[in-house]
Design a protein around this motif. Structure first.
Motif, PDB file in Angstrom:
ATOM      1  N   ASP A 256      -1.353   1.232   4.374  1.00 27.64           N
ATOM      2  CA  ASP A 256      -0.657   0.181   3.641  1.00 27.64           C
ATOM      3  C   ASP A 256      -0.801  -1.207   4.253  1.00 27.64           C
ATOM      4  OD1 ASP A 256       1.002  -0.384   1.384  1.00 27.64           O
ATOM      5  OD2 ASP A 256       2.703  -0.617   2.732  1.00 27.64           O
ATOM      6  N   VAL A 321       0.774   4.035  12.646  1.00 26.53           N
ATOM      7  CA  VAL A 321       1.910   4.874  12.230  1.00 26.53           C
ATOM      8  C   VAL A 321       1.415   6.143  11.538  1.00 26.53           C
ATOM      9  CG1 VAL A 321       3.403   2.839  12.095  1.00 26.53           C
ATOM     10  CG2 VAL A 321       2.487   3.823   9.994  1.00 26.53           C
TER      11      VAL A 321
ATOM     12  N   ILE B  73       8.006   3.728  -2.662  1.00 30.81           N
ATOM     13  CA  ILE B  73       7.249   2.489  -2.442  1.00 30.81           C
ATOM     14  C   ILE B  73       7.048   1.728  -3.748  1.00 30.81           C
ATOM     15  CG2 ILE B  73       5.009   1.556  -1.705  1.00 30.81           C
ATOM     16  CD1 ILE B  73       4.837   3.914   0.298  1.00 30.81           C
ATOM     17  N   THR B 257       9.338 -10.420  10.806  1.00 29.45           N
ATOM     18  CA  THR B 257       9.188  -9.700   9.537  1.00 29.45           C
ATOM     19  C   THR B 257      10.208 -10.129   8.478  1.00 29.45           C
ATOM     20  OG1 THR B 257      10.558  -7.818  10.248  1.00 29.45           O
ATOM     21  CG2 THR B 257       8.171  -7.668  10.651  1.00 29.45           C
ATOM     22  N   ASN B 261       7.449  -9.661   5.768  1.00 27.22           N
ATOM     23  CA  ASN B 261       7.768  -8.627   4.776  1.00 27.22           C
ATOM     24  C   ASN B 261       8.694  -9.124   3.664  1.00 27.22           C
ATOM     25  OD1 ASN B 261       6.136  -6.547   5.598  1.00 27.22           O
ATOM     26  ND2 ASN B 261       7.650  -5.606   6.954  1.00 27.22           N
ATOM     27  N   GLU B 262       8.925 -10.451   3.612  1.00 28.37           N
ATOM     28  CA  GLU B 262       9.720 -10.989   2.506  1.00 28.37           C
ATOM     29  C   GLU B 262       8.961 -10.771   1.192  1.00 28.37           C
ATOM     30  OE1 GLU B 262      10.370 -15.252   2.524  1.00 28.37           O
ATOM     31  OE2 GLU B 262      12.360 -15.015   1.611  1.00 28.37           O
ATOM     32  N   VAL B 264       7.960  -8.154   0.057  1.00 27.80           N
ATOM     33  CA  VAL B 264       7.207  -6.894   0.182  1.00 27.80           C
ATOM     34  C   VAL B 264       8.193  -5.731   0.193  1.00 27.80           C
ATOM     35  CG1 VAL B 264       5.683  -5.544   1.681  1.00 27.80           C
ATOM     36  CG2 VAL B 264       5.316  -8.022   1.430  1.00 27.80           C
ATOM     37  N   ASN B 266      11.080  -3.684  -0.972  1.00 31.90           N
ATOM     38  CA  ASN B 266      11.692  -3.641  -2.306  1.00 31.90           C
ATOM     39  C   ASN B 266      13.176  -3.267  -2.279  1.00 31.90           C
ATOM     40  OD1 ASN B 266      11.255  -1.005  -1.598  1.00 31.90           O
ATOM     41  ND2 ASN B 266      10.327  -0.352  -3.530  1.00 31.90           N
ATOM     42  N   THR B 312       6.804   0.380   7.733  1.00 30.33           N
ATOM     43  CA  THR B 312       5.878  -0.755   7.817  1.00 30.33           C
ATOM     44  C   THR B 312       6.259  -1.896   6.866  1.00 30.33           C
ATOM     45  OG1 THR B 312       4.353   0.263   6.230  1.00 30.33           O
ATOM     46  CG2 THR B 312       3.937   0.659   8.573  1.00 30.33           C
ATOM     47  N   ARG B 313       6.987  -1.599   5.755  1.00 34.94           N
ATOM     48  CA  ARG B 313       7.376  -2.669   4.824  1.00 34.94           C
ATOM     49  C   ARG B 313       8.811  -3.146   5.053  1.00 34.94           C
ATOM     50  NH1 ARG B 313       4.835  -1.939  -1.262  1.00 34.94           N
ATOM     51  NH2 ARG B 313       2.747  -1.250  -0.649  1.00 34.94           N
ATOM     52  N   LEU B 317      11.864  -4.817  10.312  1.00 30.85           N
ATOM     53  CA  LEU B 317      11.002  -4.247  11.358  1.00 30.85           C
ATOM     54  C   LEU B 317      11.093  -5.059  12.655  1.00 30.85           C
ATOM     55  CD1 LEU B 317       8.892  -2.187  12.339  1.00 30.85           C
ATOM     56  CD2 LEU B 317       7.119  -3.584  11.237  1.00 30.85           C
ATOM     57  N   GLU B 340       5.008   5.128   7.382  1.00 34.00           N
ATOM     58  CA  GLU B 340       4.032   4.457   6.518  1.00 34.00           C
ATOM     59  C   GLU B 340       4.631   4.016   5.181  1.00 34.00           C
ATOM     60  OE1 GLU B 340       1.253   3.155   6.630  1.00 34.00           O
ATOM     61  OE2 GLU B 340      -0.081   3.660   4.983  1.00 34.00           O
ATOM     62  N   GLY B 341       4.549   2.707   4.921  1.00 35.98           N
ATOM     63  CA  GLY B 341       4.874   2.186   3.595  1.00 35.98           C
ATOM     64  C   GLY B 341       6.357   2.028   3.282  1.00 35.98           C
TER      65      GLY B 341
END
Lengths: 373, 373
Positions: A256, A321, B73, B257, B261-262, B264, B266, B312-313, B317, B340-341
């Motif tokens: 990702d 990860v 996701i 982040t 990750n803004e 990103v 959800n 990761t999103r 983080l 992941e994700g």
């Protein structure tokens, strides 16, 4: 509404919302002064299940990290390294040599400052280097770090690939043996893995494997994982521990953060840059999902204790990860350290940065808990 | 050129390049068909030290995760939860109650499916719940999980805040005591921490603290860390281990982040949504950097072994890796698992998802290594 039509309608709505969001951003490029307009556009673009629509951004340098880390985070994209697309073998050689030459003075200066000596050696017919710190502490005598350098299977030939070996010697206080494996365009897969394997066998010919750790970053981290799979298949003794730093565990663009951190990571920037070209050049027709090229597709059972390292802006964070996930599933002892704001492998870039000492200090702590004495 | 002028020139060039990049993206919203144009615009926008310019993106749902994780996701933004901005106390109550009511049927169904029972209790004058699995394995008898729920200090009152407690009971096989702490607008800081403290004291009144783990996600993770600081100051025995899941360790928008990750993530989406309003409502004039509100600014020496969880999103983080950094510096035993994700706290959303079993399985493995029997 049929699913296909619904998807098409959604795609159109999402595209329209993306444009609206881009327009909202375009009017206020520095700071989103009109948060409500952006919020509305984003809610519309992300109002149904599917891909994530993200507007353009200007991401500030964090204020809560030290100055050396701020400099790493603020640094411009690394051109021409990240987006190189050499036309032929000669152009690859020219670029690789140019980047290697540029790295040498800084490495020599750093070795002098850190008190590390470097000498060329042959490892079972393969070229390499031994890096020795001013003093090896009592606890590390008899232990050896076997280092596999990174560089996307193309960068980092000869001395230019010895940054991590130098840092392990200096900060960890270890004798380090670094392998200078063959690379494309001259020597595609499996030459690099053949050399990594031969070098490791040479090291364990006179050192107890339980006193050896294999350490490598990026491509060197991917090769470290692939080497473990190969040693298992060959019935060769595994090392006491491994430290794959931000390993290139998957040469396909799977994971990702290849997308979420695209254009955010200022080192690798995008898979569509040199990485995709280097992967093809190295594979030379082999399947990129072969576990010897992308070890994430291999069987991790029986791997030695593993410490993984990454950063929040790392394009490869998902490689790390996903590797952690497979290690968990295989019951392997593993640790993960993630560093604030760091892009790919930046803990190798500034020997004087606190984060560099932190990363190699943690790896040393981990190895102290797992290598035989 | 003077530094100030150079900065201004750079800012103008960067803004122009951002617009060019946005335009390049706008012409090809789905896939960057013209990578070279985008590459050139991005190289220009990121050609000098400074903020990172990132173009708009459409980030696909990863293909390498299971279907349940893909659904998490792919899910749309959570409106009105993420971007709520209630005008007054009555509006806050209406929203919080509406979200709480909506959560109850799913929780009751999940408890039935998982074989977990829930009963209200009083904990030293504070409301709470005891959650009990069908069977507590031999190894966990006498051990207690003390759970502090999340929800930005505003969401999750009563039974609606018991998802994590239920999952720890069902997947870990533990007796779980969950505290239903008071929240704003009726009871701002320090009411929540007073209740969390009283509830913990009630638990250790009849259980050896070394057999107790404090577990909490998001706001509950931040409160877990703040509670440790408070117990140290009060001279109260610390628990045997803690599991702050994606803790809200910093109520100010500090941490990389929050920006990378803004849009990103959800779940939380942006700090500028309800989070910023909830932080002010909770703090009610107290300094957001007080370690009882933002424990990242406290002294982590002496904290019990800690397992951290993120994705990761995850917008948080950086809260997690900054917490890991402080734990490292304080010499605290710590582990970090990143998935992941995953966006913020999504491992609480689907009791049947493999990732949910994975997360609480890892926490249980960690606690098995650190709690007294």
């Amino acid at each position: 509404m049929p699913a296909q039509l619904r998807a098409a309608t959604c795609a159109m709505a999402c595209a329209a919302a993306l444009l609206a969001a881009a327009a909202a951003q375009a009017q206020t490029p520095a700071v989103a002064q009109d948060f409500q307009a952006l919020e509305a556009a984003q809610n519309l673009a992300n109002g149904a299940p599917g891909p994530r629509a993200v507007p353009s951004k200007s991401i500030p340098v964090p204020g809560d990290v030290d100055g050396a880390t701020q400099a790493l985070i603020a640094a411009p994209y690394r051109t021409p390294a990240w987006d190189a697309d050499p036309a032929d073998a000669a152009a690859w050689h020219a670029l690789v040599d140019k980047l290697a030459q540029a790295a040498l003075p800084g490495l020599a200066k750093a070795r002098a400052a850190l008190g590390v000596t470097l000498e060329p050696v042959m490892l079972g017919g393969v070229k390499g280097f031994v890096l020795t710190p001013r003093e090896v502490p009592e606890a590390h005598r008899g232990q050896v770090i076997y280092n596999i350098h990174g560089g996307g299977y193309v960068y980092g030939p000869g001395e230019s690939g010895t940054a991590e070996a130098m840092l392990m010697a200096a900060i960890g206080g270890y004798k380090v043996v670094a392998v200078d494996y063959r690379m494309p365009p001259d020597a595609p897969y499996p030459a690099a893995m053949d050399d990594a394997d031969a070098g490791y066998r040479a090291v364990i010919a006179d050192t107890d494997p339980k006193k050896v750790a294999v350490v490598g970053t990026s491509t060197g981290g991917g090769m470290t994982l692939a080497l473990m799979l190969r040693l298992k298949a060959e019935g060769v003794a595994l090392p006491g521990a491994i430290a794959p730093g931000t390993p290139w565990a998957d040469l396909t663009e799977t994971g990702d953060t290849y997308k979420t951190n695209e254009w955010v990571d200022n080192v690798l920037v995008s898979y569509s840059g040199y990485l995709s070209h280097a992967a093809q050049l190295y594979a030379a027709g082999h399947d990129l999902k072969d576990p010897q090229l992308s070890p994430i597709y291999g069987d991790f059972h029986g791997l030695p204790p593993t410490i993984l390292t990454s950063g929040t802006r790392d394009l490869f964070l998902s490689n790390i990860v996903r590797t952690q996930q497979k290690l968990r599933e295989a019951g392997v002892v593993q640790e993960l350290q993630v560093y604030e704001g760091l892009s790919h492998a930046q803990y190798l870039f500034d020997p004087a940065a606190p984060v560099t000492r932190d990363v190699f200090g943690e790896i040393t702590r981990f190895l102290d808990g797992h290598l035989a004495r």
